[in-house]
Design a protein around this motif. Structure first.
Motif, PDB file in Angstrom:
ATOM      1  N   TYR A  11       0.774  -1.161  -0.106  1.00 40.31           N
ATOM      2  CA  TYR A  11       0.077   0.276   0.065  1.00 40.31           C
ATOM      3  C   TYR A  11       1.059   1.251   0.015  1.00 40.31           C
ATOM      4  O   TYR A  11       2.068   1.200   0.716  1.00 40.31           O
ATOM      5  N   PHE A  12       0.604   2.356  -0.822  1.00 40.20           N
ATOM      6  CA  PHE A  12       1.136   3.591  -0.564  1.00 40.20           C
ATOM      7  C   PHE A  12       0.055   4.511  -0.052  1.00 40.20           C
ATOM      8  O   PHE A  12      -0.792   4.874  -0.938  1.00 40.20           O
ATOM      9  N   GLY A  13       0.020   4.640   1.259  1.00 41.60           N
ATOM     10  CA  GLY A  13      -1.076   5.289   1.848  1.00 41.60           C
ATOM     11  C   GLY A  13      -2.421   4.259   1.401  1.00 41.60           C
ATOM     12  O   GLY A  13      -2.489   3.601   1.897  1.00 41.60           O
ATOM     13  N   LYS A  16      -3.838   0.833  -3.176  1.00 40.72           N
ATOM     14  CA  LYS A  16      -3.502  -0.490  -3.136  1.00 40.72           C
ATOM     15  C   LYS A  16      -2.595  -0.634  -4.294  1.00 40.72           C
ATOM     16  O   LYS A  16      -3.303  -1.009  -5.408  1.00 40.72           O
ATOM     17  N   ALA A  17      -1.484  -0.668  -4.418  1.00 45.24           N
ATOM     18  CA  ALA A  17      -0.546  -0.907  -5.342  1.00 45.24           C
ATOM     19  C   ALA A  17      -0.513  -2.451  -5.827  1.00 45.24           C
ATOM     20  O   ALA A  17      -0.603  -2.841  -7.003  1.00 45.24           O
ATOM     21  N   VAL A  18      -0.411  -3.384  -4.922  1.00 43.62           N
ATOM     22  CA  VAL A  18      -0.338  -4.721  -5.303  1.00 43.62           C
ATOM     23  C   VAL A  18      -1.222  -5.317  -4.255  1.00 43.62           C
ATOM     24  O   VAL A  18      -1.201  -4.887  -2.906  1.00 43.62           O
ATOM     25  N   PRO A  36      -2.024  -3.191 -17.627  1.00 41.22           N
ATOM     26  CA  PRO A  36      -1.951  -1.589 -18.209  1.00 41.22           C
ATOM     27  C   PRO A  36      -0.994  -0.857 -17.250  1.00 41.22           C
ATOM     28  O   PRO A  36      -0.568  -1.164 -16.074  1.00 41.22           O
ATOM     29  N   SER A  37      -0.846   0.349 -17.761  1.00 41.71           N
ATOM     30  CA  SER A  37      -0.004   1.445 -16.957  1.00 41.71           C
ATOM     31  C   SER A  37      -0.419   1.612 -15.542  1.00 41.71           C
ATOM     32  O   SER A  37      -1.795   1.692 -15.330  1.00 41.71           O
ATOM     33  N   GLY A  38       0.219   1.596 -14.530  1.00 36.69           N
ATOM     34  CA  GLY A  38      -0.197   1.913 -13.090  1.00 36.69           C
ATOM     35  C   GLY A  38      -0.862   0.718 -12.361  1.00 36.69           C
ATOM     36  O   GLY A  38      -1.302   0.974 -11.305  1.00 36.69           O
ATOM     37  N   CYS A  39      -0.617  -0.502 -13.030  1.00 37.56           N
ATOM     38  CA  CYS A  39      -1.166  -1.637 -12.337  1.00 37.56           C
ATOM     39  C   CYS A  39      -0.448  -2.331 -11.159  1.00 37.56           C
ATOM     40  O   CYS A  39      -0.876  -3.043 -10.394  1.00 37.56           O
ATOM     41  N   GLY A  40       0.811  -1.706 -11.170  1.00 36.77           N
ATOM     42  CA  GLY A  40       1.679  -2.190  -9.792  1.00 36.77           C
ATOM     43  C   GLY A  40       2.790  -3.049 -10.300  1.00 36.77           C
ATOM     44  O   GLY A  40       3.359  -3.765  -9.410  1.00 36.77           O
ATOM     45  N   LYS A  41       2.993  -3.125 -11.654  1.00 35.39           N
ATOM     46  CA  LYS A  41       4.321  -3.994 -12.278  1.00 35.39           C
ATOM     47  C   LYS A  41       5.489  -3.505 -11.405  1.00 35.39           C
ATOM     48  O   LYS A  41       6.358  -4.288 -11.034  1.00 35.39           O
ATOM     49  N   THR A  42       5.872  -2.384 -11.571  1.00 33.61           N
ATOM     50  CA  THR A  42       7.216  -2.030 -11.046  1.00 33.61           C
ATOM     51  C   THR A  42       7.270  -2.092  -9.652  1.00 33.61           C
ATOM     52  O   THR A  42       8.282  -2.311  -9.027  1.00 33.61           O
ATOM     53  N   THR A  43       6.145  -1.937  -8.972  1.00 36.32           N
ATOM     54  CA  THR A  43       6.009  -2.095  -7.292  1.00 36.32           C
ATOM     55  C   THR A  43       6.397  -3.328  -7.140  1.00 36.32           C
ATOM     56  O   THR A  43       7.205  -3.685  -6.172  1.00 36.32           O
ATOM     57  N   ILE A  44       6.066  -4.393  -7.891  1.00 36.95           N
ATOM     58  CA  ILE A  44       6.114  -5.894  -7.662  1.00 36.95           C
ATOM     59  C   ILE A  44       7.572  -6.170  -7.852  1.00 36.95           C
ATOM     60  O   ILE A  44       8.172  -6.824  -7.157  1.00 36.95           O
ATOM     61  N   ILE A  51      13.722  -2.951  -2.762  1.00 38.55           N
ATOM     62  CA  ILE A  51      13.780  -1.612  -2.390  1.00 38.55           C
ATOM     63  C   ILE A  51      12.487  -1.221  -1.733  1.00 38.55           C
ATOM     64  O   ILE A  51      12.473  -0.233  -1.032  1.00 38.55           O
ATOM     65  N   TYR A  52      11.443  -1.885  -2.196  1.00 42.12           N
ATOM     66  CA  TYR A  52      10.124  -1.591  -1.486  1.00 42.12           C
ATOM     67  C   TYR A  52       9.904  -2.683  -0.325  1.00 42.12           C
ATOM     68  O   TYR A  52      10.316  -3.918  -0.815  1.00 42.12           O
ATOM     69  N   LYS A  53       9.565  -2.351   0.712  1.00 41.68           N
ATOM     70  CA  LYS A  53       9.113  -3.591   1.840  1.00 41.68           C
ATOM     71  C   LYS A  53       7.531  -3.969   1.517  1.00 41.68           C
ATOM     72  O   LYS A  53       6.753  -2.870   1.539  1.00 41.68           O
ATOM     73  N   ASP A 157      12.743  -4.294 -16.114  1.00 38.20           N
ATOM     74  CA  ASP A 157      11.705  -3.213 -16.081  1.00 38.20           C
ATOM     75  C   ASP A 157      11.072  -2.596 -17.716  1.00 38.20           C
ATOM     76  O   ASP A 157      11.831  -1.349 -17.761  1.00 38.20           O
ATOM     77  N   GLU A 158      10.328  -3.084 -18.452  1.00 37.99           N
ATOM     78  CA  GLU A 158      10.252  -2.522 -19.608  1.00 37.99           C
ATOM     79  C   GLU A 158      11.456  -2.230 -20.359  1.00 37.99           C
ATOM     80  O   GLU A 158      11.577  -0.989 -20.755  1.00 37.99           O
ATOM     81  N   PRO A 159      12.310  -2.894 -20.469  1.00 42.58           N
ATOM     82  CA  PRO A 159      13.527  -2.908 -20.920  1.00 42.58           C
ATOM     83  C   PRO A 159      13.538  -2.608 -22.307  1.00 42.58           C
ATOM     84  O   PRO A 159      14.689  -2.034 -23.185  1.00 42.58           O
ATOM     85  N   THR A 190       6.356  -5.696 -18.656  1.00 43.35           N
ATOM     86  CA  THR A 190       5.967  -5.005 -19.883  1.00 43.35           C
ATOM     87  C   THR A 190       4.554  -4.675 -19.855  1.00 43.35           C
ATOM     88  O   THR A 190       3.657  -5.250 -19.368  1.00 43.35           O
ATOM     89  N   HIS A 191       4.199  -3.802 -20.679  1.00 48.20           N
ATOM     90  CA  HIS A 191       2.627  -3.548 -20.834  1.00 48.20           C
ATOM     91  C   HIS A 191       2.270  -3.767 -22.493  1.00 48.20           C
ATOM     92  O   HIS A 191       1.127  -3.661 -22.914  1.00 48.20           O
ATOM     93  N   ASP A 192       3.269  -4.428 -23.243  1.00 50.04           N
ATOM     94  CA  ASP A 192       3.002  -4.917 -24.515  1.00 50.04           C
ATOM     95  C   ASP A 192       2.847  -6.387 -24.563  1.00 50.04           C
ATOM     96  O   ASP A 192       3.692  -7.050 -24.261  1.00 50.04           O
TER      97      ASP A 192
END
Ligand code: ATP
Ligand code: MG
Lengths: 363, 296
Positions: A11-13, A16-18, A36-44, A51-53, A157-159, A190-192
């Protein structure tokens, strides 16, 4: 190394990112996170990297919970979407940095950098600064830096998203080949969808923090578990038609004002068992519809778009539009009356309320 | 496009030339006066070098420190202050920019308030603090060159200057850190760097323009400081006098202020700053040019 997510939440505040992610990435597997963009992929990915707990739940590497292990002790290589090269260092020093931190002997560093750089085809660029490289070269440097410490897990991450279309297709196969050669467990964001389906052994489709489906590309394409996956995967996208499921004399019929389709008994009874109401959604991919002028469901051609290898015909069925992939030999003009036949082996049925597929075995 | 740009450029030049000319006239007067017996406007009524005699003999007698001692004091004070300000601000700013900890928000607003706070009101309390520090043996007043960190020492003055300069420094540096991509830092952490190494090897090289700007700014502030040295040293005759205090000697001590000598000392104080500025100007401009491209 295996990666296992157990009831993972971030959670970010209030965001619910994941949300309650359960997933297992096998040793040496190439898994794509698609969404899709903003669905939490990078967060995972950043949670795998440390980096994130996690706010809740656990991440295991093999049998070990690594929630509280610091990034540097995780044996991870990561390529960021922005590549994140160190602009003040030369390519050589960029690639060498992880080894330098490990206090590897200078001579060995040199040899290993040269080896990785040659493998990536950037052996000649070692004296340059990142700003003097093209996007494709930067991407290779980032990959070389991630690989040099021989990580047990590779995170991407989306290389490919910053590369032009041709380079992207080339790098797609190269990355896949590289991953198979090295056998490193790899998670690829990826979102592709094309990227995910072509490169990965298994694809995890994520939407607003929730895992929608985790399976091989074939399964994903042919047996999507819910409306979101069915609609997200495939280009041109799948057609959805609102129908009602009716049973008469032991026969199962899909009916609306414009069409009537008889289902095989097995499919029909499964759908009936799984559905909560008779009003359901029929999903059919454009390539699973054949178009002709003699028999089938009657429709009217709305527009014809040549795609090169085949043509995309949009037809009107009542008020809704249906997309059909037809052979280039098919000739039709706007307004022509044509007829459609659905490949009954390929149709999908979804519950309108729960949005789940009705053709899955109950578990 | 050309046609439209020309009058625009001309206007810009005009807007720059007029105020610059006014300032330049001031400097010109300073220069002429320092080499003249007397002046009428910008006209010299006879040239002389005697105004510069302070360079080789103290004009107020041997009990006063010489100009070179005073210059050394000023230099030491400015350098120490600059060093501490830069190191402390960049570490604090890094933490404020990148780390989550309780009290971060309030710390930030507090520094901003401190920055805007009228520091004059703090002079008297600080005076007592410094007097108290002087009583500590060795670090109070027993260090060579610096004197120490207490009242009437170069170190003490530098310390107070640092305190007043830090809020500004922290804010400037935080701005620079905020502009560096998170990915770069995360990448370094994954590569195996400790927080400290990330700060030193990855972040600091990428905010060089910020470090340069803050250093120059702090140094010049230290070099020109007047109020704080005046308050926290025994005064212009003391061992810890700095240039701005030395200048004051001329104005109040003599019956008739010797403006020509004042001009000479003023020019003397100015020269290092001008030279310094000429060399670092490019770096200061860098800040606004945003010297980053690609790779980040
Ligand atoms: N540090 C953060 N603080 C607050 N919210 C965040 C933070 N990082 C991500 N989020 C939010 O979490 C959600 C997921 O973000 P994430 O970056 O994982 O998306 P993504 O799937 O990688 O998207 P994209 O494809 O655009 O990169 C978004 O709604 C985002 O706004
Ligand atoms: Mg992302």
């Amino acid at each position: 190394m295996k990666i296992i997510f157990k009831d993972l939440c971030k959670y970010f505040g209030r965001v619910k990112a994941v949300d309650n992610l359960n997933l297992e990435v096998g040793d040496g597997e190439f898994v794509a996170l698609l969404g899709p963009s903003g669905c939490g992929k990078t967060t995972i990915l950043l949670m795998i990297a440390g980096i994130y707990k996690p706010s809740k739940g656990f991440i295991y590497f093999d049998e070990r919970v690594i929630n509280d292990v610091s990034p540097k002790d995780r044996k991870i290589g990561m390529v960021f979407q922005s590549y994140a090269l160190y602009p003040h260092m030369t390519v050589l020093n960029n690639i060498a940095y992880p080894l330098k931190l490990k206090k590897v002997h200078r001579k060995e560093i040199k040899e290993r950098v040269q080896k990785v750089a040659d493998m990536m085809g950037i052996g000649e660029l070692l004296d340059r600064k990142p700003a003097q490289l093209s996007g494709g070269q930067q991407q290779r440097v980032a990959l070389a830096r991630a690989l040099i410490k021989e990580p047990e897990i590779l995170l991407l991450d989306e290389p490919l998203s910053n590369l032009d279309a041709r380079l992207r297709i080339m790098m797609r196969s190269e990355l896949k080949r590289l991953q198979k050669d090295l056998g490193i467990t790899t998670v690829f964001v990826t979102h592709d969808q094309l990227e995910a389906l072509t490169m990965a052994d298994k694809v995890a489709v994520v939407n607003s923090g929730c895992l929608q489906q985790f399976s091989g590309p074939d399964e994903l394409y042919n047996h999507p578990k819910n409306l979101f996956v069915a609609g997200f995967i495939g280009s041109p996208p799948i057609n959805f038609i609102s129908v009602s499921l009716q049973k008469s004399d032991g026969r199962f019929l899909l009916k609306n004002r414009y069409l009537q389709i008889e289902l095989a008994k097995k499919i029909g009874s499964k759908a009936e068992n799984n559905s909560t109401s008779s009003e359901i959604l029929l999903g059919i991919r454009p390539e699973h519809i054949t178009i002709n002028k003699k028999e089938g469901i009657e429709t009217e051609v709305y527009v014809v778009e040549p795609l090169g290898r085949d043509i995309l015909v949009s037809v009107k069925l009542g008020k809704s539009m249906i997309k059909v992939l037809a052979l280039p030999s098919f000739k039709a003009n706007m307004g022509d009356r044509v007829r459609l036949n659905f490949n009954l082996d390929k149709i999908m049925l979804f519950d309108k309320k729960s949005e789940k597929s009705l053709l899955l075995d109950k578990d | 496009m050309r046609l439209r740009q020309k009058p625009r450029a001309a206007l810009a030049y005009l807007a720059l030339i007029v105020p610059s000319a006014l300032i330049l006239v001031g400097f010109l007067w300073l220069f002429i006066t320092s080499f003249s017996i007397r002046t009428e406007g910008l006209r010299s009524l006879g040239w002389t070098l005697s105004n510069w005699s302070f360079l080789w003999k103290s004009p107020f007698g041997p009990q006063y420190p010489s100009i070179w001692w005073v210059t050394l004091n000023t230099l030491v004070m400015s350098l120490i202050m600059t060093l501490i300000v830069v190191v402390v601000s960049s570490m604090t700013a890094y933490a404020l920019s990148r780390m989550k900890f309780t009290g971060r928000k309030s710390f930030l607003s507090l520094t901003l308030i401190l920055h805007a706070f009228p520091s004059v009101t703090l002079l008297i309390p600080i005076y007592f603090v410094l007097i108290w520090v002087s009583k500590i043996p060795v670090i109070g007043r027993g260090v060579p060159l610096l004197g120490g960190l207490g009242y009437n020492t170069i170190g003490g003055v530098a310390l107070v200057m640092v305190a007043f300069q830090l809020p500004f420094g922290i804010w400037v540096m935080k701005g620079f850190f905020d502009n560096i991509s998170w990915d770069m830092e995360r990448s370094a952490l994954i590569d195996g760097a400790s927080r400290f190494r990330v700060w030193w090897e990855i972040m600091m090289p990428n905010i060089k323009p910020g470090i340069a700007a803050l250093s120059i700014f702090s140094f010049i502030t230290g070099w020109n400081a007047y109020l704080i040295p005046l308050t926290f040293t025994a005064g212009r005759a003391g061992k810890s006098a700095v240039l701005s205090l030395y200048l004051q000697n001329f104005i109040s001590e003599s019956v008739m202020t010797e403006w020509n000598a004042v001009a000479a000392v003023g020019l003397f104080q100015l020269i290092p700053v001008v030279i310094f500025f000429l060399f670092t100007q490019q770096m200061l401009l860098n800040i606004y040019g945003g010297g980053k491209k690609g790779g980040v």
